[in-house]
Design an enzyme around this catalytic site. Structure first.
Site, short mmCIF file in Angstrom:
data_model
loop_
_atom_site.label_atom_id
_atom_site.label_comp_id
_atom_site.label_asym_id
_atom_site.label_seq_id
_atom_site.Cartn_x
_atom_site.Cartn_y
_atom_site.Cartn_z
N CYS A 117 0.82 -1.23 0.00
CA CYS A 117 0.00 0.00 0.00
C CYS A 117 0.85 1.27 0.00
CB CYS A 117 -0.95 0.00 1.18
SG CYS A 117 -1.98 -1.47 1.24
N HIS B 88 -2.92 6.99 2.28
CA HIS B 88 -3.45 5.72 1.78
C HIS B 88 -4.82 5.50 2.42
CE1 HIS B 88 -4.20 1.59 1.09
NE2 HIS B 88 -3.85 1.19 2.30
N ASN C 290 -10.43 0.06 -0.09
CA ASN C 290 -8.97 0.09 0.06
C ASN C 290 -8.35 -0.59 -1.17
OD1 ASN C 290 -6.30 -0.56 0.64
ND2 ASN C 290 -6.67 -0.97 2.79
#
Ligand code: UT7
Length: 329
Positions: free
Chosen positions: A123, A251, A285
């Protein structure tokens, strides 16, 4: 007698010239997931902040999404494929380690024989790749680099595991990086990056089922304590103060983590009117794609404008993290 080597002279600075993104068409709502696993729209919104996410169909690949996002970034930059000499794809969800995503993506966009490699920092991948591209341009190793974060996390989930299948999603985001001219503000600040390899088991692919596993609470604690200091370090490396930041784009792991990072930065002088990315609400996500997706969406909504000072910070499996200040093109 040995010859004397020469080195190219690079650019004084690098900047983002254009951005683009791509998401699958299929929207999966929390209620859709509640039909498959024991969960609820209320739990997911309260604990993670997601209302819906995009999931790719079986035929859509990481490379398909990377090609679309990369092509859009190129168009946004006003460049053609022949202008690009380097392609970096940040990804951790390719179906197999080889062939890599970057060379295929470049070929399909029509970029001829570029340096092309994948970068896996999960990520944190987009911030790692952006930092790498910026330094390649500054060193004179690249003229224009196409940087893409692309993920198909849906291929790596156990769809019966409610602790993960409600979080992750698919998509891609891209940026074209080139030299900052002598009249320009430097557009990409130094990267503040690092890792905590001792915590590598906290987020991993379980070999038993080839599915993503994370120690949710432990990662949550790590993210809410260790990541804001990384972002503050990136601000310091850029010679700025928290009050200079117009937009925070962390993120998109969990809206509660995003809020916690914003709160910590405000306690250190970031402005109350600093805009904060909340793209997770509609995108879920998407790992390395989440930062460029959020940036592209916020720009389309008019929440990010050309010339804004943006603070990017990625974090995740590795555990790895990276942050930099950038100027919006
Ligand atoms: O992107 C890479 C980096 N990753 C992250 O930053 C993730 C960080 N972690 C998180 O975002 C959160 O820890 C999660 C969203 C993964 C989980 O939220 P949480 O508030 O930490 O929940 P929890 O794991 O502590 O679980 C609380 C309860 C448990 O039930 P009991 O034991 O209290 O009865 C879980 O079984 O919630 C239960 N639970 C669920 N309930 C309804 C877990 N998943 C679900 C679900 N729906 N989907």
């Amino acid at each position: 007698m040995s010859g004397r080597m020469t080195l190219p002279s690079g650019a004084a600075g690098a900047r983002i010239l254009g951005i683009g993104s791509s998401q699958p068409n299929t929207i999966v709502t929390n209620d859709d997931l509640a039909e498959r696993v024991e969960t609820s729209d209320e739990w997911i919104r309260d604990r993670v902040g997601i209302a819906e996410r995009r999931i790719a169909d079986a035929d859509t690949t990481v490379v398909d999404m990377a090609v679309e996002a990369g092509g859009r970034a190129l168009k946004d930059a006003g460049l053609t494929p022949s202008d690009i000499d380097t392609v970096i794809v940040a990804t951790c969800t390719m179906p197999s380690p080889i062939p890599n995503a970057a060379a295929q993506t470049a070929d399909r966009i029509g970029i001829s024989a570029p340096g092309a490699f994948d970068l896996n920092a999960a990520c944190a991948g987009f911030s790692y790749a952006l930092g790498t591209a910026s330094d390649l341009v500054r060193a004179g190793s690249a003229r224009h680099a196409l940087v893409i974060g692309a993920e198909k996390l849906s291929d790596w989930l156990d769809w019966q595991d409610r602790s993960t299948c409600i979080i992750f999603a698919d998509g891609a985001g891209a940026a074209v990086v080139g030299a900052a001219g002598s009249d320009d503000r430097i557009g990409i600040g130094p990267v503040a990056w690092g890792s905590a390899g001792d915590l590598n088991q906290m987020i991993r692919i379980r070999t038993e089922n080839n599915a993503l596993f994370q120690e949710g609470q432990a990662v949550f604690r790590w993210a809410t304590t260790k990541i804001a200091p990384v972002a503050l370090r990136a601000i310091e490396l850029a010679g700025l103060t928290p009050a200079d930041i117009d937009v925070l784009i962390p993120h998109q792991a969990n809206l509660r983590i995003v809020d916690s990072i914003a709160k910590r930065l405000r306690s250190k002088g970031a402005r109350e009117d600093m805009r904060v990315a909340d793209d997770i609400v509609h995108s879920g996500n998407t790992s390395s794609a989440s930062i460029p997706l959020a940036l592209d969406h916020m720009r389309a909504e008019g929440r990010v404008c050309s010339g804004d000072t943006l603070l990017l910070v990625g974090f995740g499996a590795g555990l790895s993290y990276a942050s930099q200040v950038v100027v919006c093109p």
